[in-house]
Design an enzyme around this catalytic site. Structure first.
Site, PDB file in Angstrom:
ATOM      1  N   MET A  30      17.603  -7.074   6.506  1.00  0.00           N
ATOM      2  CA  MET A  30      18.775  -6.039   6.090  1.00  0.00           C
ATOM      3  C   MET A  30      19.797  -6.565   4.917  1.00  0.00           C
ATOM      4  O   MET A  30      20.679  -6.117   4.683  1.00  0.00           O
ATOM      5  CB  MET A  30      19.499  -5.853   7.391  1.00  0.00           C
ATOM      6  CG  MET A  30      19.077  -5.128   8.434  1.00  0.00           C
ATOM      7  SD  MET A  30      20.259  -4.159   9.465  1.00  0.00           S
ATOM      8  CE  MET A  30      21.165  -5.368  10.017  1.00  0.00           C
ATOM      9  N   HIS A  37      16.350 -16.575   5.797  1.00  0.00           N
ATOM     10  CA  HIS A  37      15.396 -15.563   5.290  1.00  0.00           C
ATOM     11  C   HIS A  37      14.558 -16.124   4.323  1.00  0.00           C
ATOM     12  O   HIS A  37      13.193 -15.883   4.171  1.00  0.00           O
ATOM     13  CB  HIS A  37      16.419 -14.443   4.621  1.00  0.00           C
ATOM     14  CG  HIS A  37      17.131 -13.674   5.380  1.00  0.00           C
ATOM     15  ND1 HIS A  37      18.331 -13.838   5.430  1.00  0.00           N
ATOM     16  CD2 HIS A  37      16.703 -12.709   6.485  1.00  0.00           C
ATOM     17  CE1 HIS A  37      19.098 -12.742   6.118  1.00  0.00           C
ATOM     18  NE2 HIS A  37      18.205 -12.059   6.615  1.00  0.00           N
TER      19      HIS A  37
END
Length: 284
Positions: A30, A37
């Site tokens: 998102m 990440h």
């Protein structure tokens, strides 16, 4: 690195990749990307020829409208980080591209049981939103593998079950939690913490460690263990939300035959709802 915002262009590139026989990895996010990440990206690069990172703040999975509005949107910075990591594609669609007719009446994917227990009980509709958007991304991108962080333990279990139940030919890769030096699990929502709250935040991890020590020592007085942990969090300045000790393989209550336990912890610190987990091998 190519940034794709529309479904027709995405489909065009996916067709070409399939014709070329490329092995494709998907990293769904998102946005507001951090080192956790990047670890997912690195894992994807090691396992595939082509890496596609999706950046989409999915309105269907937010149970609180104010949380959706507040969620950090940092697309330019995210793309700069991904470009340095030599990601091949970023899929960053607008909400209207994914839900052209709005959320009202949208077909959804629901995983019975896992969607409504634990985290799902305190966030109604959240996991239905997660499984729906992940299913849409799988249908659009047709990846060979998809990488998810183990920080969202229940989400990972839910996606694995959805993939099995829906017969997706996709390998789901769980990537271990990335932590700051003081133990705090990296999360986009850490941005909500003030400087003072950031100093307190590792307390959640420390409390989980103490629970783990008790379980390893053979203590099975789970209600007492949880009550002590919640009291400790509240004394540190958190607002304990939910602490659970479950079978790591089923997410059901522990039994005498359980081989692994997972500690699932959620607590509010200011405006940030922090979640974390830790798995423990139980003595038989």
């Amino acid at each position: 690195m190519l940034i794709i915002e529309t479904l027709p262009l995405l489909r065009q590139h996916i067709r070409r990749l399939r014709q070329e026989g490329k092995r494709v990895a998907l990293v769904p996010t998102m946005g507001n990307l951090h080192d956790g990440h990047m670890k997912l990206v690195d894992e994807a690069k090691a396992r595939a020829d082509v890496v596609i990172v999706s950046i989409f703040v999915n309105p269907m999975q937010f149970d609180r409208p104010d949380d959706l509005v507040r969620y950090p949107r940092t697309l330019q910075e995210d793309c700069e980080k991904l470009n340095k990591r030599k990601v091949d594609y970023v899929f960053a669609p607008a909400v209207e591209e994914i839900y052209p007719h709005g959320l009202e009446g949208q077909t959804y994917v629901d995983v019975p049981g896992l969607s409504t227990m634990l985290e799902g009980a305190s966030r109604p509709g959240h996991f239905r939103g997660v499984s729906t958007i992940v299913s849409k991304l799988f249908n659009l991108i047709q990846p060979d593998i998809a990488c998810f962080g183990e920080k969202d333990f229940q989400q990972l279990a839910l996606i694995r079950k959805m993939v099995a139940d829906m017969s997706y030919d996709i390998e789901i890769v769980g990537v271990p939690i990335i932590r700051a030096k003081d133990g705090l699990a990296l999360s986009s929502r850490n941005a909500y913490l003030t400087a003072e709250q950031r100093k307190i935040a590792p307390g959640l991890y420390n409390v989980m460690n103490r629970i783990a020590e008790k379980l390893i020592a053979g203590n099975r007085e789970l209600q007492e263990i949880i009550a002590i942990a919640e009291q400790e969090l509240n004394e540190k300045g958190f607002r304990a939300d939910d602490i659970q000790i479950r079978d790591a393989d089923t997410l059901l209550e522990l039994t005498e035959t359980s081989k692994r336990a997972v500690i699932l912890a959620a607590a509010w610190l200011g405006q940030a709802r922090l979640i974390d987990n830790q798995s423990v091998t139980l003595a038989q």
